[in-house]
Design a protein around this motif. Structure first.
Motif, short mmCIF file in Angstrom:
data_model
loop_
_atom_site.label_atom_id
_atom_site.label_comp_id
_atom_site.label_asym_id
_atom_site.label_seq_id
_atom_site.Cartn_x
_atom_site.Cartn_y
_atom_site.Cartn_z
N SER A 161 0.81 -1.23 0.00
CA SER A 161 0.00 0.00 0.00
C SER A 161 0.84 1.28 0.00
O SER A 161 1.96 1.31 0.50
N ASN A 162 0.26 2.31 -0.57
CA ASN A 162 0.89 3.63 -0.53
C ASN A 162 0.99 4.14 0.90
O ASN A 162 1.96 4.82 1.25
N GLU A 163 0.00 3.82 1.72
CA GLU A 163 0.01 4.26 3.12
C GLU A 163 1.24 3.73 3.85
O GLU A 163 1.89 4.45 4.60
N PHE A 164 1.53 2.45 3.62
CA PHE A 164 2.69 1.84 4.28
C PHE A 164 3.97 2.54 3.86
O PHE A 164 4.76 2.98 4.70
N TRP A 165 4.23 2.64 2.56
CA TRP A 165 5.49 3.20 2.08
C TRP A 165 5.59 4.69 2.37
O TRP A 165 6.69 5.19 2.63
N SER A 166 4.47 5.40 2.36
CA SER A 166 4.50 6.82 2.74
C SER A 166 4.90 6.95 4.20
O SER A 166 5.72 7.82 4.56
N TRP A 167 4.35 6.08 5.05
CA TRP A 167 4.72 6.11 6.47
C TRP A 167 6.20 5.79 6.64
O TRP A 167 6.90 6.45 7.42
N VAL A 168 6.69 4.78 5.93
CA VAL A 168 8.11 4.40 6.02
C VAL A 168 8.99 5.60 5.68
O VAL A 168 9.91 5.94 6.43
N MET A 169 8.72 6.23 4.55
CA MET A 169 9.56 7.35 4.12
C MET A 169 9.47 8.54 5.08
O MET A 169 10.48 9.13 5.45
N ARG A 170 8.26 8.85 5.50
CA ARG A 170 8.07 9.98 6.42
C ARG A 170 8.73 9.71 7.77
O ARG A 170 9.48 10.55 8.29
N SER A 171 8.52 8.53 8.31
CA SER A 171 9.03 8.23 9.66
C SER A 171 10.55 8.09 9.68
O SER A 171 11.19 8.49 10.65
N ILE A 212 18.55 3.90 6.25
CA ILE A 212 18.67 3.39 4.88
C ILE A 212 18.70 1.87 4.88
O ILE A 212 18.04 1.21 4.06
N MET A 213 19.44 1.29 5.82
CA MET A 213 19.51 -0.16 5.92
C MET A 213 18.13 -0.75 6.20
O MET A 213 17.75 -1.76 5.60
N LEU A 214 17.37 -0.11 7.07
CA LEU A 214 16.03 -0.62 7.38
C LEU A 214 15.10 -0.53 6.18
O LEU A 214 14.31 -1.45 5.92
N VAL A 215 15.18 0.55 5.42
CA VAL A 215 14.36 0.67 4.22
C VAL A 215 14.77 -0.39 3.20
O VAL A 215 13.91 -1.05 2.60
N ASP A 216 16.06 -0.61 3.03
CA ASP A 216 16.53 -1.66 2.12
C ASP A 216 16.04 -3.03 2.58
O ASP A 216 15.66 -3.87 1.75
N TRP A 217 16.07 -3.27 3.88
CA TRP A 217 15.57 -4.52 4.45
C TRP A 217 14.09 -4.71 4.10
O TRP A 217 13.68 -5.79 3.66
N LEU A 218 13.30 -3.66 4.25
CA LEU A 218 11.87 -3.74 3.92
C LEU A 218 11.67 -3.99 2.43
O LEU A 218 10.81 -4.79 2.05
N LYS A 219 12.44 -3.31 1.60
CA LYS A 219 12.32 -3.52 0.15
C LYS A 219 12.64 -4.96 -0.21
O LYS A 219 11.98 -5.56 -1.06
N GLY A 220 13.64 -5.54 0.45
CA GLY A 220 13.98 -6.93 0.21
C GLY A 220 12.84 -7.87 0.58
O GLY A 220 12.54 -8.83 -0.14
#
Length: 70
Positions: free
Chosen positions: A28-38, A57-65
């Motif tokens: 969802s857009n809500e999830f990724w918007s929250w990730v980027m904002r937070s 950055i590592m945590l965002v990469d982990w989520l993308k994986g």
């Protein structure tokens, strides 16, 4: 920098992330918007310290994986 405080906030962020994924789904857009904002908010809170930025950055990469391998 108070590393214990920061890493306690990272653990809290991961818990919130899990809640957002369950509530909205990782697709969802809500999830990724929250990730980027937070992640930005947490980095800003610690004056964009290099360690903080790299951790987020590592945590965002982990989520993308996780998202890409599901």
């Amino acid at each position: 920098m108070d590393y214990q405080k920061f890493y306690a906030e990272v653990a809290d962020w991961i818990n919130q992330c899990n809640q957002m994924a369950v509530s909205h789904g990782m697709q969802s857009n809500e999830f990724w918007s929250w990730v980027m904002r937070s992640t930005g908010e947490l980095s800003n809170k610690y004056q964009n310290n290099d360690l903080v930025k790299m951790q987020m950055i590592m945590l965002v990469d982990w989520l993308k994986g996780i998202y890409e391998n599901r």
